[in-house]
Design a protein around this motif. Structure first.
Motif, mmCIF file in Angstrom:
data_model
loop_
_atom_site.group_PDB
_atom_site.id
_atom_site.type_symbol
_atom_site.label_atom_id
_atom_site.label_comp_id
_atom_site.label_asym_id
_atom_site.label_seq_id
_atom_site.Cartn_x
_atom_site.Cartn_y
_atom_site.Cartn_z
ATOM 1 N N SER A 14 -102.036 27.520 -10.799
ATOM 2 C CA SER A 14 -101.186 28.192 -9.802
ATOM 3 C C SER A 14 -99.724 28.043 -10.187
ATOM 4 C CB SER A 14 -101.407 27.575 -8.424
ATOM 5 O OG SER A 14 -102.714 27.806 -7.994
ATOM 6 N N THR A 15 -98.969 29.090 -9.920
ATOM 7 C CA THR A 15 -97.553 29.098 -10.289
ATOM 8 C C THR A 15 -96.829 30.215 -9.536
ATOM 9 O OG1 THR A 15 -96.006 29.447 -12.144
ATOM 10 C CG2 THR A 15 -98.143 30.510 -12.313
ATOM 11 N N PRO A 16 -95.526 30.094 -9.352
ATOM 12 C CA PRO A 16 -94.788 31.183 -8.721
ATOM 13 C C PRO A 16 -94.444 32.315 -9.700
ATOM 14 C CG PRO A 16 -93.319 29.372 -9.153
ATOM 15 C CD PRO A 16 -94.698 28.900 -9.523
ATOM 16 N N ASP A 17 -94.646 32.093 -11.011
ATOM 17 C CA ASP A 17 -94.320 33.109 -12.010
ATOM 18 C C ASP A 17 -95.318 33.008 -13.160
ATOM 19 O OD1 ASP A 17 -93.227 34.874 -13.859
ATOM 20 O OD2 ASP A 17 -91.171 34.201 -13.532
ATOM 21 N N PRO A 18 -96.514 33.599 -13.000
ATOM 22 C CA PRO A 18 -97.569 33.417 -13.985
ATOM 23 C C PRO A 18 -97.251 33.948 -15.377
ATOM 24 C CG PRO A 18 -98.249 34.961 -12.267
ATOM 25 C CD PRO A 18 -96.938 34.398 -11.857
ATOM 26 N N ARG A 19 -96.528 35.042 -15.459
ATOM 27 C CA ARG A 19 -96.234 35.595 -16.783
ATOM 28 C C ARG A 19 -95.258 34.697 -17.541
ATOM 29 N NH1 ARG A 19 -94.205 40.704 -14.855
ATOM 30 N NH2 ARG A 19 -94.317 39.664 -12.861
ATOM 31 N N GLY A 42 -95.420 45.521 -3.029
ATOM 32 C CA GLY A 42 -94.937 44.649 -1.968
ATOM 33 C C GLY A 42 -94.768 43.189 -2.370
ATOM 34 N N GLU A 43 -95.226 42.826 -3.574
ATOM 35 C CA GLU A 43 -95.070 41.445 -4.030
ATOM 36 C C GLU A 43 -93.772 41.304 -4.813
ATOM 37 O OE1 GLU A 43 -99.730 40.073 -4.518
ATOM 38 O OE2 GLU A 43 -98.659 40.779 -6.299
ATOM 39 N N PRO A 44 -93.238 40.083 -4.909
ATOM 40 C CA PRO A 44 -92.003 39.889 -5.679
ATOM 41 C C PRO A 44 -92.237 40.119 -7.171
ATOM 42 C CG PRO A 44 -92.877 37.784 -4.928
ATOM 43 C CD PRO A 44 -93.714 38.851 -4.288
ATOM 44 N N VAL A 103 -92.574 32.046 -1.976
ATOM 45 C CA VAL A 103 -91.665 31.439 -2.939
ATOM 46 C C VAL A 103 -90.731 32.522 -3.455
ATOM 47 C CG1 VAL A 103 -91.533 30.379 -5.223
ATOM 48 C CG2 VAL A 103 -93.296 29.658 -3.626
ATOM 49 N N THR A 104 -89.439 32.275 -3.402
ATOM 50 C CA THR A 104 -88.470 33.232 -3.925
ATOM 51 C C THR A 104 -87.755 32.678 -5.145
ATOM 52 O OG1 THR A 104 -86.825 32.404 -2.368
ATOM 53 C CG2 THR A 104 -88.082 34.350 -1.696
ATOM 54 N N SER A 105 -87.914 31.382 -5.401
ATOM 55 C CA SER A 105 -87.394 30.778 -6.615
ATOM 56 C C SER A 105 -88.331 29.644 -6.987
ATOM 57 C CB SER A 105 -85.970 30.250 -6.403
ATOM 58 O OG SER A 105 -85.982 29.209 -5.450
ATOM 59 N N ILE A 106 -88.272 29.236 -8.228
ATOM 60 C CA ILE A 106 -89.176 28.194 -8.700
ATOM 61 C C ILE A 106 -88.655 26.838 -8.237
ATOM 62 C CG2 ILE A 106 -90.124 27.075 -10.756
ATOM 63 C CD1 ILE A 106 -89.841 29.851 -12.123
ATOM 64 N N PRO A 107 -89.487 26.086 -7.477
ATOM 65 C CA PRO A 107 -89.060 24.760 -7.038
ATOM 66 C C PRO A 107 -88.900 23.837 -8.230
ATOM 67 C CG PRO A 107 -91.003 25.511 -5.826
ATOM 68 C CD PRO A 107 -90.788 26.450 -6.966
ATOM 69 N N THR A 108 -88.128 22.786 -8.067
ATOM 70 C CA THR A 108 -87.947 21.844 -9.166
ATOM 71 C C THR A 108 -89.107 20.873 -9.232
ATOM 72 O OG1 THR A 108 -86.783 20.222 -7.818
ATOM 73 C CG2 THR A 108 -85.443 21.945 -8.873
ATOM 74 N N ALA A 109 -89.340 20.329 -10.413
ATOM 75 C CA ALA A 109 -90.427 19.374 -10.603
ATOM 76 C C ALA A 109 -90.179 18.089 -9.827
ATOM 77 C CB ALA A 109 -90.588 19.057 -12.087
ATOM 78 N N GLN A 110 -88.949 17.857 -9.415
ATOM 79 C CA GLN A 110 -88.639 16.642 -8.680
ATOM 80 C C GLN A 110 -88.896 16.780 -7.185
ATOM 81 O OE1 GLN A 110 -86.434 18.025 -11.024
ATOM 82 N NE2 GLN A 110 -87.322 16.664 -12.538
ATOM 83 N N SER A 111 -89.279 17.967 -6.742
ATOM 84 C CA SER A 111 -89.557 18.180 -5.322
ATOM 85 C C SER A 111 -90.822 17.444 -4.914
ATOM 86 C CB SER A 111 -89.762 19.664 -5.029
ATOM 87 O OG SER A 111 -88.619 20.393 -5.347
ATOM 88 N N ALA A 112 -90.885 17.025 -3.680
ATOM 89 C CA ALA A 112 -92.108 16.431 -3.138
ATOM 90 C C ALA A 112 -92.394 17.099 -1.813
ATOM 91 C CB ALA A 112 -91.935 14.929 -2.942
ATOM 92 N N VAL A 113 -93.639 17.339 -1.549
ATOM 93 C CA VAL A 113 -94.029 17.938 -0.285
ATOM 94 C C VAL A 113 -94.914 16.947 0.440
ATOM 95 C CG1 VAL A 113 -95.369 19.749 0.799
ATOM 96 C CG2 VAL A 113 -93.838 20.300 -1.066
ATOM 97 N N THR A 114 -94.634 16.719 1.679
ATOM 98 C CA THR A 114 -95.451 15.811 2.458
ATOM 99 C C THR A 114 -96.476 16.604 3.234
ATOM 100 O OG1 THR A 114 -93.634 14.248 2.638
ATOM 101 C CG2 THR A 114 -95.415 14.036 4.246
ATOM 102 N N VAL A 115 -97.729 16.265 3.051
ATOM 103 C CA VAL A 115 -98.830 16.853 3.794
ATOM 104 C C VAL A 115 -99.426 15.701 4.573
ATOM 105 C CG1 VAL A 115 -101.016 18.064 3.658
ATOM 106 C CG2 VAL A 115 -99.235 18.536 1.967
#
Length: 172
Positions: A14-19, A42-44, A103-115
Protein backbone atom coordinates in the motif's frame (compact mmCIF):
# COMPACT_ATOMS: atom_id res chain seq x y z
CA UNK A 1 -8.69 -34.41 -0.02
CA UNK A 2 -5.52 -33.93 -2.02
CA UNK A 3 -3.87 -30.59 -1.41
CA UNK A 4 -4.27 -28.35 -4.46
CA UNK A 5 -1.26 -26.53 -5.84
CA UNK A 6 -1.03 -23.11 -4.17
CA UNK A 7 1.88 -20.75 -4.81
CA UNK A 8 2.79 -17.40 -3.30
CA UNK A 9 3.56 -15.26 -6.34
CA UNK A 10 3.47 -11.65 -5.23
CA UNK A 11 3.39 -9.14 -2.43
CA UNK A 12 1.13 -6.07 -2.61
CA UNK A 13 2.33 -2.87 -0.96
CA UNK A 14 0.00 0.00 0.00
CA UNK A 15 1.17 3.49 -0.84
CA UNK A 16 -0.18 6.95 -1.63
CA UNK A 17 1.71 6.96 -4.98
CA UNK A 18 2.08 3.46 -6.45
CA UNK A 19 3.74 4.47 -9.70
CA UNK A 20 6.44 6.46 -7.89
CA UNK A 21 7.12 3.65 -5.43
CA UNK A 22 7.24 1.06 -8.25
CA UNK A 23 9.79 3.27 -10.03
CA UNK A 24 11.89 3.42 -6.84
CA UNK A 25 11.94 -0.39 -6.43
CA UNK A 26 12.47 -0.96 -10.16
CA UNK A 27 15.56 1.26 -10.05
CA UNK A 28 16.78 -0.24 -6.77
CA UNK A 29 16.45 -3.80 -8.08
CA UNK A 30 17.48 -3.15 -11.70
CA UNK A 31 14.16 -4.23 -13.26
CA UNK A 32 11.44 -2.65 -15.38
CA UNK A 33 8.01 -1.51 -14.26
CA UNK A 34 5.76 -4.06 -16.02
CA UNK A 35 2.38 -2.42 -15.47
CA UNK A 36 1.55 1.17 -14.61
CA UNK A 37 -2.03 2.40 -14.42
CA UNK A 38 -3.10 5.93 -13.63
CA UNK A 39 -5.94 7.12 -11.43
CA UNK A 40 -9.60 6.43 -12.04
CA UNK A 41 -11.95 9.33 -12.62
CA UNK A 42 -12.19 11.50 -9.50
CA UNK A 43 -9.02 10.15 -7.88
CA UNK A 44 -5.90 12.26 -7.27
CA UNK A 45 -3.05 12.21 -9.77
CA UNK A 46 -0.98 9.97 -7.49
CA UNK A 47 -3.62 7.22 -7.41
CA UNK A 48 -3.35 4.12 -9.57
CA UNK A 49 -1.58 0.79 -9.54
CA UNK A 50 1.81 -0.50 -10.67
CA UNK A 51 3.76 -3.75 -10.80
CA UNK A 52 7.32 -4.93 -11.16
CA UNK A 53 7.92 -8.57 -11.89
CA UNK A 54 10.44 -11.37 -11.87
CA UNK A 55 13.74 -10.80 -13.62
CA UNK A 56 16.48 -13.40 -13.41
CA UNK A 57 19.18 -12.40 -10.97
CA UNK A 58 17.20 -9.42 -9.67
CA UNK A 59 13.69 -10.26 -8.49
CA UNK A 60 12.14 -13.68 -7.90
CA UNK A 61 8.52 -12.60 -7.46
CA UNK A 62 6.06 -9.91 -8.43
CA UNK A 63 5.67 -6.74 -6.36
CA UNK A 64 2.38 -4.89 -6.72
CA UNK A 65 1.95 -1.29 -5.57
CA UNK A 66 -1.60 -0.29 -4.71
CA UNK A 67 -3.00 3.16 -4.03
CA UNK A 68 -4.33 3.63 -0.52
CA UNK A 69 -6.06 6.95 0.02
CA UNK A 70 -5.68 6.59 3.79
CA UNK A 71 -2.06 5.44 3.74
CA UNK A 72 0.04 5.97 6.86
CA UNK A 73 3.72 4.93 6.94
CA UNK A 74 4.48 2.05 9.29
CA UNK A 75 6.40 2.54 12.53
CA UNK A 76 9.47 0.34 12.96
CA UNK A 77 10.56 -0.94 15.31
CA UNK A 78 7.22 -1.00 17.02
CA UNK A 79 6.70 1.24 20.02
CA UNK A 80 6.83 0.83 22.99
CA UNK A 81 9.99 -1.32 23.11
CA UNK A 82 9.44 -4.88 21.99
CA UNK A 83 9.46 -7.80 24.35
CA UNK A 84 12.92 -8.55 22.91
CA UNK A 85 14.21 -5.40 24.58
CA UNK A 86 15.01 -3.48 21.40
CA UNK A 87 15.09 0.24 22.08
CA UNK A 88 12.14 2.39 21.21
CA UNK A 89 13.00 4.77 18.39
CA UNK A 90 11.11 7.91 17.67
CA UNK A 91 9.91 8.53 21.21
CA UNK A 92 8.66 12.05 21.47
CA UNK A 93 7.22 12.08 17.97
CA UNK A 94 3.64 13.20 18.24
CA UNK A 95 1.10 10.80 16.88
CA UNK A 96 -0.84 12.04 13.91
CA UNK A 97 -4.60 12.04 14.36
CA UNK A 98 -6.59 9.47 12.43
CA UNK A 99 -8.45 10.98 9.53
CA UNK A 100 -10.90 9.83 6.90
CA UNK A 101 -9.56 12.48 4.50
CA UNK A 102 -7.73 11.17 1.41
CA UNK A 103 -3.93 11.44 1.36
CA UNK A 104 -2.93 14.59 -0.51
CA UNK A 105 0.79 14.37 0.20
CA UNK A 106 3.13 11.59 1.20
CA UNK A 107 3.48 11.37 5.00
CA UNK A 108 6.98 11.23 6.41
CA UNK A 109 8.50 7.99 7.62
CA UNK A 110 8.86 9.57 11.04
CA UNK A 111 5.10 9.91 11.46
CA UNK A 112 3.32 7.69 13.96
CA UNK A 113 -0.36 6.96 14.09
CA UNK A 114 -2.03 5.86 17.26
CA UNK A 115 -4.75 3.26 16.91
CA UNK A 116 -6.19 2.73 20.36
CA UNK A 117 -3.20 2.73 22.71
CA UNK A 118 -0.53 1.50 20.25
CA UNK A 119 1.15 3.17 17.26
CA UNK A 120 0.54 1.58 13.89
CA UNK A 121 3.32 -0.96 13.20
CA UNK A 122 5.00 -2.49 10.19
CA UNK A 123 3.41 -5.85 9.51
CA UNK A 124 5.49 -6.97 6.53
CA UNK A 125 8.76 -5.90 4.99
CA UNK A 126 10.94 -6.98 2.06
CA UNK A 127 14.20 -8.84 2.67
CA UNK A 128 16.62 -8.20 -0.19
CA UNK A 129 19.75 -10.33 -0.54
CA UNK A 130 22.86 -8.37 -1.55
CA UNK A 131 26.44 -9.37 -2.31
CA UNK A 132 27.94 -6.24 -0.71
CA UNK A 133 26.18 -4.51 2.20
CA UNK A 134 28.00 -1.17 2.03
CA UNK A 135 27.72 -0.81 -1.77
CA UNK A 136 24.05 -1.79 -1.60
CA UNK A 137 23.32 0.74 1.16
CA UNK A 138 25.01 3.43 -0.96
CA UNK A 139 22.91 2.40 -4.00
CA UNK A 140 19.68 2.36 -1.98
CA UNK A 141 20.48 5.87 -0.67
CA UNK A 142 21.13 7.09 -4.22
CA UNK A 143 17.77 5.61 -5.30
CA UNK A 144 15.98 7.59 -2.56
CA UNK A 145 15.92 5.29 0.49
CA UNK A 146 17.11 6.32 3.93
CA UNK A 147 19.00 4.22 6.43
CA UNK A 148 17.06 3.62 9.65
CA UNK A 149 18.79 4.73 12.85
CA UNK A 150 18.09 1.36 14.52
CA UNK A 151 20.21 -1.49 13.13
CA UNK A 152 19.58 -4.67 15.16
CA UNK A 153 21.90 -7.05 13.26
CA UNK A 154 25.50 -6.85 12.03
CA UNK A 155 24.94 -8.29 8.52
CA UNK A 156 21.59 -6.60 7.89
CA UNK A 157 20.81 -2.97 7.13
CA UNK A 158 17.30 -1.69 7.74
CA UNK A 159 16.38 0.87 5.11
CA UNK A 160 13.23 2.96 4.64
CA UNK A 161 11.76 3.44 1.16
CA UNK A 162 10.55 6.91 0.05
CA UNK A 163 7.02 6.18 1.36
CA UNK A 164 8.11 4.93 4.79
CA UNK A 165 8.10 1.13 4.36
CA UNK A 166 11.05 -0.64 6.00
CA UNK A 167 13.06 -3.13 3.93
CA UNK A 168 16.20 -5.06 4.80
CA UNK A 169 19.40 -5.51 2.83
CA UNK A 170 21.22 -8.66 3.96
CA UNK A 171 24.33 -10.57 2.95
CA UNK A 172 24.83 -14.24 3.54
Amino acid sequence: MTQPRIQATSVSISTPDPRALAAFYARLLGVEVRVSEGPREGEPATAGWAQIGPAEGHLMMTLNFEWDEHYVPPVWPSRPPSRLGWPSVGDGIGAAPLSSDPVTSIPTAQSAVTVGAAPQQAMTHLDLWVDDIEASVAWALECGATEHQHQPQEHVRVMIDPHGHPFCLFAG
